[in-house]
Write a protein that holds these residues in place. Sequence first.
Motif, PDB file in Angstrom:
ATOM      1  N   ARG A  99     -86.657  19.764 -86.499  1.00 11.54           N
ATOM      2  CA  ARG A  99     -86.898  20.442 -85.364  1.00 11.54           C
ATOM      3  C   ARG A  99     -88.558  19.623 -84.852  1.00 11.54           C
ATOM      4  N   TYR A 100     -89.114  19.545 -85.208  1.00 11.26           N
ATOM      5  CA  TYR A 100     -89.910  18.436 -83.877  1.00 11.26           C
ATOM      6  C   TYR A 100     -90.470  17.248 -84.495  1.00 11.26           C
ATOM      7  N   ASP A 101     -89.583  16.548 -83.950  1.00  9.09           N
ATOM      8  CA  ASP A 101     -89.463  15.085 -83.885  1.00  9.09           C
ATOM      9  C   ASP A 101     -90.803  14.993 -83.677  1.00  9.09           C
ATOM     10  N   ALA A 102     -91.421  13.649 -83.403  1.00  9.41           N
ATOM     11  CA  ALA A 102     -92.668  13.328 -83.609  1.00  9.41           C
ATOM     12  C   ALA A 102     -93.204  12.250 -82.759  1.00  9.41           C
ATOM     13  N   GLU A 103     -92.275  12.324 -81.424  1.00  8.28           N
ATOM     14  CA  GLU A 103     -92.224  11.330 -80.164  1.00  8.28           C
ATOM     15  C   GLU A 103     -92.696  12.889 -78.980  1.00  8.28           C
ATOM     16  N   THR A 104     -91.740  13.635 -79.928  1.00  5.78           N
ATOM     17  CA  THR A 104     -91.728  15.059 -78.441  1.00  5.78           C
ATOM     18  C   THR A 104     -92.640  15.850 -78.697  1.00  5.78           C
ATOM     19  N   TYR A 105     -92.991  15.708 -79.881  1.00  6.66           N
ATOM     20  CA  TYR A 105     -94.744  16.609 -80.126  1.00  6.66           C
ATOM     21  C   TYR A 105     -95.635  16.076 -80.037  1.00  6.66           C
ATOM     22  N   ARG A 106     -95.722  15.022 -80.333  1.00  9.85           N
ATOM     23  CA  ARG A 106     -96.803  14.582 -80.551  1.00  9.85           C
ATOM     24  C   ARG A 106     -98.022  14.820 -79.814  1.00  9.85           C
ATOM     25  N   GLY A 107     -99.102  15.824 -80.165  1.00 14.85           N
ATOM     26  CA  GLY A 107    -100.678  16.128 -79.803  1.00 14.85           C
ATOM     27  C   GLY A 107    -100.183  17.306 -78.993  1.00 14.85           C
ATOM     28  N   THR A 108     -99.047  18.560 -79.343  1.00 16.29           N
ATOM     29  CA  THR A 108     -98.478  19.613 -78.389  1.00 16.29           C
ATOM     30  C   THR A 108     -98.120  20.645 -79.889  1.00 16.29           C
ATOM     31  N   ALA A 109     -98.611  22.297 -79.043  1.00 14.90           N
ATOM     32  CA  ALA A 109     -98.616  22.385 -79.972  1.00 14.90           C
ATOM     33  C   ALA A 109     -97.134  24.182 -79.787  1.00 14.90           C
ATOM     34  N   ARG A 110     -96.163  23.282 -78.956  1.00 12.55           N
ATOM     35  CA  ARG A 110     -95.680  24.302 -78.621  1.00 12.55           C
ATOM     36  C   ARG A 110     -94.811  24.437 -79.077  1.00 12.55           C
ATOM     37  N   LYS A 111     -93.938  25.593 -79.503  1.00 14.11           N
ATOM     38  CA  LYS A 111     -92.948  25.960 -80.198  1.00 14.11           C
ATOM     39  C   LYS A 111     -91.633  25.116 -79.681  1.00 14.11           C
ATOM     40  N   ALA A 112     -90.854  24.495 -80.840  1.00 14.04           N
ATOM     41  CA  ALA A 112     -89.739  24.127 -81.029  1.00 14.04           C
ATOM     42  C   ALA A 112     -88.442  25.287 -80.930  1.00 14.04           C
ATOM     43  N   PRO A 113     -87.183  25.011 -79.639  1.00 16.14           N
ATOM     44  CA  PRO A 113     -86.452  25.992 -79.891  1.00 16.14           C
ATOM     45  C   PRO A 113     -85.797  26.220 -81.068  1.00 16.14           C
ATOM     46  N   PRO A 114     -84.941  27.142 -82.002  1.00 14.79           N
ATOM     47  CA  PRO A 114     -84.289  27.122 -83.362  1.00 14.79           C
ATOM     48  C   PRO A 114     -83.075  26.002 -82.958  1.00 14.79           C
ATOM     49  N   LEU A 115     -82.746  25.820 -84.230  1.00 15.64           N
ATOM     50  CA  LEU A 115     -82.220  24.846 -84.221  1.00 15.64           C
ATOM     51  C   LEU A 115     -80.773  25.777 -84.438  1.00 15.64           C
ATOM     52  N   PRO A 116     -79.658  24.961 -83.518  1.00 13.56           N
ATOM     53  CA  PRO A 116     -78.445  25.682 -83.922  1.00 13.56           C
ATOM     54  C   PRO A 116     -78.068  25.671 -85.341  1.00 13.56           C
TER      55      PRO A 116
END
Length: 116
Positions: free
Chosen positions: A99-116
Amino acid sequence: MREDLAARLRTFAAERDWERFHTPKNLAMALTGEAGELAAEFQWLTPEQSADVMSDPEAGRRVRAEMADVYLYLTRLADVLGVDLVQAAHEKLDEGERRYDAETYRGTARKAPPLP
């Protein structure tokens, strides 16, 4: 080690005839209460004080005891329900990695969308 602790807790409860009280509901409620007691140890601390809490012998003793209570109740609940906590934790971490790939979510606390 984990199995030894679960077995020791099982014996502890059996020797006191407490198994009837160790229902999943009761254990989950006790776990929640102990987690609240742990949180109370940090309630009015600044972020810096909370990071340094273990350097105060008395506060450190209390935090350690509350952490142990949480761990013991969680271990007992897992044993009663037949859950391998380490396996469950690895599965949850695997899901987090998807859900939280390191490149996209590095340094952010935002929530990921639910997995399909």
